[in-house]
Design a protein around this motif. Structure first.
Motif, mmCIF file in Angstrom:
data_model
loop_
_atom_site.group_PDB
_atom_site.id
_atom_site.type_symbol
_atom_site.label_atom_id
_atom_site.label_comp_id
_atom_site.label_asym_id
_atom_site.label_seq_id
_atom_site.Cartn_x
_atom_site.Cartn_y
_atom_site.Cartn_z
ATOM 1 N N VAL A 1 0.751 -1.188 0.077
ATOM 2 C CA VAL A 1 -0.173 -0.031 0.155
ATOM 3 C C VAL A 1 0.949 1.430 -0.019
ATOM 4 C CG1 VAL A 1 -0.330 0.350 2.615
ATOM 5 C CG2 VAL A 1 -2.201 0.654 0.790
ATOM 6 N N GLY A 2 2.030 1.171 0.287
ATOM 7 C CA GLY A 2 3.206 2.202 0.107
ATOM 8 C C GLY A 2 2.819 3.366 1.107
ATOM 9 N N VAL A 3 2.583 2.973 2.418
ATOM 10 C CA VAL A 3 2.463 3.793 3.551
ATOM 11 C C VAL A 3 3.824 4.161 4.185
ATOM 12 C CG1 VAL A 3 1.609 2.271 5.102
ATOM 13 C CG2 VAL A 3 1.100 4.428 5.497
ATOM 14 N N ARG A 4 4.180 5.468 4.412
ATOM 15 C CA ARG A 4 5.269 5.752 4.983
ATOM 16 C C ARG A 4 5.367 6.407 6.451
ATOM 17 N NH1 ARG A 4 5.025 8.149 -0.099
ATOM 18 N NH2 ARG A 4 4.906 10.020 0.975
ATOM 19 N N PRO A 5 6.416 6.296 7.229
ATOM 20 C CA PRO A 5 6.258 6.848 8.484
ATOM 21 C C PRO A 5 5.419 8.511 8.507
ATOM 22 C CG PRO A 5 8.391 5.724 8.249
ATOM 23 C CD PRO A 5 7.748 5.770 7.109
ATOM 24 N N ALA A 6 4.790 8.743 9.624
ATOM 25 C CA ALA A 6 4.225 10.124 9.534
ATOM 26 C C ALA A 6 2.942 10.240 8.856
ATOM 27 C CB ALA A 6 5.414 11.148 9.456
ATOM 28 N N GLN A 7 2.612 9.196 7.816
ATOM 29 C CA GLN A 7 1.461 9.079 7.169
ATOM 30 C C GLN A 7 0.181 8.494 7.748
ATOM 31 O OE1 GLN A 7 2.320 7.559 3.296
ATOM 32 N NE2 GLN A 7 2.462 9.569 2.479
ATOM 33 N N THR A 8 -0.718 8.641 7.596
ATOM 34 C CA THR A 8 -1.997 8.012 8.192
ATOM 35 C C THR A 8 -2.628 6.753 7.403
ATOM 36 O OG1 THR A 8 -2.526 9.820 9.459
ATOM 37 C CG2 THR A 8 -4.254 8.239 9.163
ATOM 38 N N LEU A 9 -2.611 5.424 8.087
ATOM 39 C CA LEU A 9 -3.231 4.401 7.340
ATOM 40 C C LEU A 9 -4.761 3.935 7.932
ATOM 41 C CD1 LEU A 9 -2.809 1.876 5.614
ATOM 42 C CD2 LEU A 9 -1.692 0.752 7.444
ATOM 43 N N LEU A 10 -5.585 3.756 7.126
ATOM 44 C CA LEU A 10 -6.849 3.333 7.715
ATOM 45 C C LEU A 10 -6.904 1.979 7.377
ATOM 46 C CD1 LEU A 10 -9.880 3.821 8.225
ATOM 47 C CD2 LEU A 10 -10.114 4.215 5.944
ATOM 48 N N VAL A 11 -7.475 1.203 8.457
ATOM 49 C CA VAL A 11 -7.327 -0.254 8.219
ATOM 50 C C VAL A 11 -8.945 -0.554 8.545
ATOM 51 C CG1 VAL A 11 -6.841 -2.484 9.320
ATOM 52 C CG2 VAL A 11 -5.092 -0.392 9.058
ATOM 53 N N SER A 12 -9.657 -1.116 7.639
ATOM 54 C CA SER A 12 -11.028 -1.568 7.722
ATOM 55 C C SER A 12 -11.108 -3.039 8.118
ATOM 56 C CB SER A 12 -11.880 -1.274 6.372
ATOM 57 O OG SER A 12 -13.117 -1.836 6.328
ATOM 58 N N GLY A 13 -11.728 -3.240 9.151
ATOM 59 C CA GLY A 13 -11.839 -4.608 9.652
ATOM 60 C C GLY A 13 -10.434 -4.930 10.729
ATOM 61 N N ALA A 14 -10.302 -3.962 11.429
ATOM 62 C CA ALA A 14 -8.945 -4.052 12.404
ATOM 63 C C ALA A 14 -8.918 -5.008 13.381
ATOM 64 C CB ALA A 14 -8.586 -2.472 12.552
ATOM 65 N N SER A 15 -9.744 -5.543 13.841
ATOM 66 C CA SER A 15 -9.492 -6.430 15.190
ATOM 67 C C SER A 15 -9.058 -7.671 15.022
ATOM 68 C CB SER A 15 -10.823 -6.224 16.000
ATOM 69 O OG SER A 15 -11.780 -6.809 15.018
ATOM 70 N N GLY A 16 -9.090 -8.311 13.696
ATOM 71 C CA GLY A 16 -8.771 -9.537 13.641
ATOM 72 C C GLY A 16 -7.231 -9.688 13.756
ATOM 73 N N GLY A 17 -6.863 -11.158 13.326
ATOM 74 C CA GLY A 17 -5.402 -11.381 13.563
ATOM 75 C C GLY A 17 -4.467 -10.401 12.609
ATOM 76 N N VAL A 18 -4.729 -10.415 11.117
ATOM 77 C CA VAL A 18 -3.953 -9.520 10.355
ATOM 78 C C VAL A 18 -4.150 -8.235 10.752
ATOM 79 C CG1 VAL A 18 -3.863 -8.629 7.945
ATOM 80 C CG2 VAL A 18 -4.086 -10.974 8.666
ATOM 81 N N GLY A 19 -5.318 -7.426 11.316
ATOM 82 C CA GLY A 19 -5.385 -6.117 11.445
ATOM 83 C C GLY A 19 -4.574 -5.904 12.903
ATOM 84 N N SER A 20 -4.703 -6.911 13.726
ATOM 85 C CA SER A 20 -3.754 -6.631 15.130
ATOM 86 C C SER A 20 -2.426 -6.464 14.791
ATOM 87 C CB SER A 20 -4.220 -7.925 16.022
ATOM 88 O OG SER A 20 -5.500 -7.913 16.223
ATOM 89 N N ALA A 21 -1.840 -7.413 13.920
ATOM 90 C CA ALA A 21 -0.412 -7.193 13.336
ATOM 91 C C ALA A 21 0.062 -5.849 12.782
ATOM 92 C CB ALA A 21 -0.244 -8.419 12.626
ATOM 93 N N VAL A 22 -0.921 -5.758 11.832
ATOM 94 C CA VAL A 22 -1.096 -4.216 11.291
ATOM 95 C C VAL A 22 -0.677 -3.042 12.100
ATOM 96 C CG1 VAL A 22 -2.049 -2.521 9.526
ATOM 97 C CG2 VAL A 22 -1.867 -4.963 8.857
ATOM 98 N N LEU A 23 -1.630 -2.950 12.914
ATOM 99 C CA LEU A 23 -1.840 -1.925 14.180
ATOM 100 C C LEU A 23 -0.396 -1.694 14.631
ATOM 101 C CD1 LEU A 23 -4.653 -1.740 13.080
ATOM 102 C CD2 LEU A 23 -5.332 -1.506 15.175
#
Length: 297
Positions: free
Chosen positions: A133-155
């Protein structure tokens, strides 16, 4: 040995626990006595025959990619691991008493087999989609469906990299997301405006496949900044569908590093026996997971 097998594509009812021949480690592989196997959405997608291109499946087939256990066979050419070592990793047909792994890492101190089994595919996927997705430090990433396993890791990985994360999840999981360092809001009517109220979105991930690709594109202003792991129709709108794994050994090494530094923790929400594999798939398909589901052997 006991092994979960399906002889036809279909619903959870096609899964059967049967006696099967033990697998053996080939060159570059290890065999483990499985203590726990991770339950992932890819498992039931394979069972339904949805992703035969990425996961060719010859019936009858075993099920499961992730596992943790003790090494009991070491294949030719394998170095740095011995019989008796505790490892977690990826292989095939892991819902079984024995399984062969093609990628693995030593389990960090203090990690249980149940916890370790929940990390391999989840962390590989999280690292991959953050990169794609190409997100960089100091930017903001939106995660839809964030509480599952992958979301927990992404956060947690994003937080470690200096990325701000906005996460959507059900009302019951708002405090969970905030505990992982995210700005949290609920999905449902008005969710786009609630996200806007939390800040400008630079990139977005769809982890739940809940039909939100158009809204994610609207929020980012660029379909190239939207990646889904759950909506096969995302490319029709210009977004990307990510379904091909990257380097699993590298992902496992990074997972082990994060775990050893206490920078990553994904709770095990529920465990199942091998005989309860169908129930595990039913629950996984229903969603609303906080953390991971694991089959305990």
């Amino acid at each position: 040995m006991k092994k979960v097998i399906f002889a036809e594509f279909g619903g959870p009812e096609v899964l059967q626990l049967l006696d099967a021949a033990e697998p053996h480690a080939g060159p570059g592989q290890v065999r483990i006595t499985v203590r726990a196997a991770g339950v992932n959405p890819v498992d039931w997608r394979v069972r339904e025959g949805q992703i035969l291109g990425a996961h060719p499946t010859e019936l009858p087939s075993g099920i499961g990619l992730d596992a943790a256990g003790m090494v009991d066979e070491v294949g030719d050419g394998v170095e740095g691991v011995e019989v008796g070592d505790h490892v977690f990793g990826e292989g095939s047909s892991t819902y079984a008493e024995f399984a062969v792994l093609s990628a693995w890492a030593r389990m960090p101190e203090g990690l249980t087999f149940e916890e370790a089994a929940g990390y391999p595919s989840v962390v590989e996927t999280a690292l991959r989609v953050i990169r794609e997705v190409g997100v960089r430090p100091a930017q903001t990433l939106l995660v839809s469906g964030a509480s599952g396993g992958v979301g927990s890791a992404v956060l947690q990985i994003a937080r470690e990299r200096g990325i701000t994360v906005i996460g959507t999840a059900g009302a019951a999981n708002q405090d969970y997301l905030r505990g992982l360092g995210a700005l949290a809001t609920t999905y449902g009517e008005g969710w786009v405006e609630r996200v806007r109220g939390l800040g400008q979105v630079d990139a977005a991930l769809d982890l739940a496949g809940s039909g939100v690709i158009r809204e994610l594109i609207e929020l980012t202003g660029d379909p190239r900044k939207v990646v889904s792991i759950a909506d096969l129709g995302a490319p029709e709108l210009g977004a990307r569908f990510s379904g091909v794994a990257g380097s699993v050994p590298e992902a496992l090494a990074e997972a082990a590093d994060l775990l050893s530094r206490s920078k990553l923790h994904i709770p095990v929400e529920k465990t199942y026996t091998l005989a309860e594999a169908a129930a595990a798939h039913i629950d996984s398909q229903a969603g609303h997971t906080r953390g991971r589901r694991v089959v305990v052997v």
